[in-house]
Design an enzyme around this catalytic site. Sequence first.
Site, PDB file in Angstrom:
ATOM      1  N   THR A 286      -1.880   7.385  -0.413  1.00 45.85           N
ATOM      2  CA  THR A 286      -3.128   7.077  -1.163  1.00 45.85           C
ATOM      3  C   THR A 286      -3.640   5.728  -0.588  1.00 45.85           C
ATOM      4  O   THR A 286      -4.914   5.406  -0.925  1.00 45.85           O
ATOM      5  CB  THR A 286      -2.910   6.902  -2.777  1.00 45.85           C
ATOM      6  OG1 THR A 286      -2.298   5.732  -2.691  1.00 45.85           O
ATOM      7  CG2 THR A 286      -2.277   7.800  -3.263  1.00 45.85           C
TER       8      THR A 286
ATOM      9  N   ASP B 215       0.212  -1.527  12.356  1.00 50.15           N
ATOM     10  CA  ASP B 215       0.778  -1.943  11.088  1.00 50.15           C
ATOM     11  C   ASP B 215       1.222  -3.463  11.158  1.00 50.15           C
ATOM     12  O   ASP B 215       2.161  -3.399  11.600  1.00 50.15           O
ATOM     13  CB  ASP B 215       1.863  -1.008  10.503  1.00 50.15           C
ATOM     14  CG  ASP B 215       2.214  -1.353   8.879  1.00 50.15           C
ATOM     15  OD1 ASP B 215       2.671  -2.391   8.678  1.00 50.15           O
ATOM     16  OD2 ASP B 215       2.313  -0.651   7.889  1.00 50.15           O
TER      17      ASP B 215
ATOM     18  N   ARG C  31       0.922  -1.222  -0.039  1.00 52.44           N
ATOM     19  CA  ARG C  31       0.077   0.081  -0.036  1.00 52.44           C
ATOM     20  C   ARG C  31       0.743   1.247   0.055  1.00 52.44           C
ATOM     21  O   ARG C  31       1.799   1.438   0.867  1.00 52.44           O
ATOM     22  CB  ARG C  31      -0.843  -0.032   1.270  1.00 52.44           C
ATOM     23  CG  ARG C  31      -2.083  -0.791   1.098  1.00 52.44           C
ATOM     24  CD  ARG C  31      -3.063  -0.650   2.199  1.00 52.44           C
ATOM     25  NE  ARG C  31      -2.822   0.111   3.499  1.00 52.44           N
ATOM     26  CZ  ARG C  31      -3.639   0.792   4.174  1.00 52.44           C
ATOM     27  NH1 ARG C  31      -5.026   0.499   4.204  1.00 52.44           N
ATOM     28  NH2 ARG C  31      -3.560   1.323   5.219  1.00 52.44           N
TER      29      ARG C  31
ATOM     30  N   ASP D 151       4.863  -4.312   9.864  1.00 55.38           N
ATOM     31  CA  ASP D 151       5.969  -3.501  10.896  1.00 55.38           C
ATOM     32  C   ASP D 151       6.082  -4.136  11.964  1.00 55.38           C
ATOM     33  O   ASP D 151       7.370  -4.313  12.728  1.00 55.38           O
ATOM     34  CB  ASP D 151       5.434  -1.963  10.867  1.00 55.38           C
ATOM     35  CG  ASP D 151       5.943  -1.283  10.035  1.00 55.38           C
ATOM     36  OD1 ASP D 151       6.574  -1.687   8.884  1.00 55.38           O
ATOM     37  OD2 ASP D 151       5.420   0.074   9.809  1.00 55.38           O
TER      38      ASP D 151
HETATM   39  C1  PRP Z   1      -1.007  -4.315   4.560  1.00 57.90           C
HETATM   40  C2  PRP Z   1      -1.808  -5.617   4.753  1.00 57.90           C
HETATM   41  C3  PRP Z   1      -2.588  -5.929   3.459  1.00 57.90           C
HETATM   42  C4  PRP Z   1      -2.999  -4.364   3.216  1.00 57.90           C
HETATM   43  C5  PRP Z   1      -4.363  -4.250   3.883  1.00 57.90           C
HETATM   44  O1  PRP Z   1       0.169  -4.571   3.617  1.00 57.90           O
HETATM   45  O2  PRP Z   1      -0.979  -6.866   5.156  1.00 57.90           O
HETATM   46  O3  PRP Z   1      -2.083  -6.479   2.593  1.00 57.90           O
HETATM   47  O4  PRP Z   1      -2.058  -3.646   3.937  1.00 57.90           O
HETATM   48  O5  PRP Z   1      -4.682  -3.016   3.351  1.00 57.90           O
HETATM   49  P1  PRP Z   1      -5.842  -2.554   2.200  1.00 57.90           P
HETATM   50  O6  PRP Z   1      -7.074  -3.673   2.533  1.00 57.90           O
HETATM   51  O7  PRP Z   1      -6.551  -1.295   2.464  1.00 57.90           O
HETATM   52  O8  PRP Z   1      -5.421  -3.083   0.882  1.00 57.90           O
HETATM   53  P2  PRP Z   1       1.036  -3.295   3.392  1.00 57.90           P
HETATM   54  O9  PRP Z   1       0.653  -2.709   2.177  1.00 57.90           O
HETATM   55  O10 PRP Z   1       0.982  -2.382   4.283  1.00 57.90           O
HETATM   56  O11 PRP Z   1       2.354  -4.331   2.997  1.00 57.90           O
HETATM   57  P3  PRP Z   1       3.425  -5.024   4.193  1.00 57.90           P
HETATM   58  O12 PRP Z   1       2.661  -6.347   4.033  1.00 57.90           O
HETATM   59  O13 PRP Z   1       4.536  -5.354   3.263  1.00 57.90           O
HETATM   60  O14 PRP Z   1       3.612  -4.374   5.193  1.00 57.90           O
HETATM   61  N1  URA Z   2      -2.439  -2.348   6.851  1.00 55.39           N
HETATM   62  C1  URA Z   2      -2.317  -2.738   8.280  1.00 55.39           C
HETATM   63  O1  URA Z   2      -1.116  -3.511   8.542  1.00 55.39           O
HETATM   64  N2  URA Z   2      -2.952  -2.415   9.276  1.00 55.39           N
HETATM   65  C2  URA Z   2      -3.970  -1.726   9.037  1.00 55.39           C
HETATM   66  O2  URA Z   2      -4.786  -1.188  10.078  1.00 55.39           O
HETATM   67  C3  URA Z   2      -4.350  -1.317   7.598  1.00 55.39           C
HETATM   68  C4  URA Z   2      -3.741  -1.822   6.650  1.00 55.39           C
END
Ligand code: PRP
Ligand code: URA
Length: 206
Positions: A107, A198, A103, A201
Amino acid sequence: MPVHVLDHPLAAHILTHLRDKTTKPATFRTLSYQLSLLLAIESTADIEIEEKIIHTPLEALTGHVLRHQPLVVVPILRAGLGMVQPFTDMFPDVAVGYIGLERDHETAKARSYYCKLPPLAGRHVFLVDPMLATGGSAVQALTVVKAQGASDVRLVCIVSAPEGVAEVEKYHPGTVIHTAALDRGLNAKKYILPGLGDFGDRLYGT
Ligand code: PRP
Ligand code: URA
């Protein structure tokens, strides 16, 4: 839309510790494993079995074993990786595919950066991602696995927002979702409330 929320005292216990902001990455990873194990069991409750005659030390018995039906688990990178091991531990023949989505912090739109999938046609596919927030990542991933031939796809999440569930229903109606929690909603930055922050993280200490 079939949304199954895990209903078990142990799941509630684990999830509460997972949400706690004082939980450190090492414990967070263990709790993620434990909760994902419960979700793996729940989301596979209807897979096919067949009869098998065995002999106990005392007599013959017609038992049941899993029918040969290669399952596929597909984590959405990176946070989804924290949910894979319960599937590989419990189902040794499972195949693993990967979809990389990230993400944008401004945005909240997901950008694709990796995809490697085994054959999906005719298999039970478990798309695993701990957070279903806006649903953008899940919708993209569902589109990808269906384009690769998957027809039976279940989405397995730890925390889901109603907005994400609605988005999945809009673009992929009828998708079965298994989640450990269905939270209140999203904040202005599209994070789930109360959520757990997150996930990636916290899982990787970044
Ligand atoms: C997080 C999570 C999902 C996404 C959910 O990943 O693991 O994949 O956000 O959000 P959405 O429903 O609004 O799309 P992120 O994009 O933060 O990447 P990461 O897993 O590498 O931390
Ligand atoms: N991705 C995350 O890791 N946490 C949230 O709350 C939303 C998207």
